[in-house]
Design an enzyme around this catalytic site. Structure first.
Site, PDB file in Angstrom:
ATOM      1  N   SER A  34       0.632  -1.512  -0.219  1.00 37.47           N
ATOM      2  CA  SER A  34      -0.066  -0.359   0.231  1.00 37.47           C
ATOM      3  C   SER A  34       1.231   1.579  -0.034  1.00 37.47           C
ATOM      4  CB  SER A  34      -0.818   0.403   1.414  1.00 37.47           C
ATOM      5  OG  SER A  34      -0.162  -0.047   2.000  1.00 37.47           O
TER       6      SER A  34
ATOM      7  N   ASP B 102       5.102 -12.901   4.017  1.00 36.52           N
ATOM      8  CA  ASP B 102       4.130 -10.843   4.856  1.00 36.52           C
ATOM      9  C   ASP B 102       5.368 -10.824   4.643  1.00 36.52           C
ATOM     10  OD1 ASP B 102       2.547  -9.552   4.494  1.00 36.52           O
ATOM     11  OD2 ASP B 102       2.222  -9.059   6.595  1.00 36.52           O
TER      12      ASP B 102
END
Length: 298
Positions: A77, A249
């Site tokens: 993001s 992740d």
């Protein structure tokens, strides 16, 4: 928490352990990110966090240490809808990476084609309010229809408390769906708790909804050895063995106050996928089918 002279944050360990578990040949880390490098790929002005550089060289070094062969790089993001950092990671990977983009709904078909040529195979829709300011469902659905011709899927990121309101949106998506981190359930409730039960109902509703059984570091407040995560997630892997993916992740966005050990995360794998067959599906067969279908079909 580690910050540099410019106040940029590091959310990953500089010394991950070597895992005791050795993944099978061809294993795919199907959820990771790259940050920058900022000098070449600036962060979005709308970014909610400003990380230190975590480029493809660092990602590939970690991949080798952990025993993986490929990566799926998911647009972070902090880079907004500028996918150049993700595309760069794919481009320098010698064919060992594919990617998931974040796009402006106004993107042209020619731009989508260029992303496909660059190794993108899906788009991500983020509904975490702390990370994005706007998540226009109607425009997202338009994008979902437009990517169908490319054979892409949609990755959706949301938290368990909005699952009910997400159902109609998810039902309207005309392509395969991958849910990030199982919709972030409260794993302390256990495998029969309200969050996992509701999520299983979602998976039962469509046989083309996949999920990433990832992020014990985010989801298990007790930390290592992530016992509540294992207890809650193992039944999911066993019930939906052909629709689960796994990833590190890395570099663990927004985890700067609870930086995980990537080696310890890998060692959770044999606890949630307890047979060699389940582990092969989780780490090899499933991600290859989704991201390298031309090779999986060979």
């Amino acid at each position: 928490m580690s910050t540099d002279a410019d106040g940029r944050i590091r959310s990953w360990t500089l010394g991950p352990s070597t895992p005791r578990y050795t993944p099978p040949p061809g294993a795919v880390d199907a959820h990771c990110h790259v940050f920058g490098p900022m000098a070449a790929f600036p962060f979005s002005a709308k970014a909610k966090y400003l990380p230190q550089d975590a480029g493809p060289e660092a990602l590939f070094a970690l991949r080798e240490k952990l025993g993986f062969s490929r990566n799926v790089i998911v647009q972070a993001s902090c880079h907004g809808t500028d996918n150049r950092a993700t595309l760069n990671g794919i481009a320098v990977s010698n064919g060992t990476c594919r990617g998931v983009a974040v796009v402006d709904p106004a993107i042209s078909d020619a731009e989508l084609d260029a992303l496909h040529a660059g190794g993108i195979r899906g788009v991500r829709f983020n509904f975490l309010k702390r990370l994005v300011d706007d998540a226009p469902k109607d425009k997202f659905l338009d994008v979902a229809h437009r990517i169908a011709r490319l054979g892409w899927h949609v990755v959706v990121y949301f938290e368990a408390d909005i699952l009910e309101e997400m159902r109609s949106f998810l039902s309207a998506i005309p392509v395969s769906i991958v849910i990030d981190h199982m919709g972030r359930p409260d794993v302390t409730q256990g495998p029969d708790g309200a969050d996992i039960t509701a999520f299983r109902a979602l998976l039962d509703n469509r046989d083309d909804i996949w999920t990433k059984v990832t992020c014990p570091d985010r989801l298990d407040p007790a930390g290592e050895p992530y016992a509540d995560f294992v207890r809650s997630v193992r039944p999911l892997v066993e019930a939906y063995p052909d629709r689960v993916l796994w990833g590190t992740d890395w570099p663990h966005p927004n985890m700067e106050t609870r930086i995980p050990d990537d080696g310890a995360l890998v060692d959770v794998i044999p606890q949630i996928a307890v047979t060699e067959d389940l582990r092969h599906k989780l780490l090899v067969a499933n991600p290859m089918r989704l991201y390298w279908p031309e090779e999986a079909a060979e």
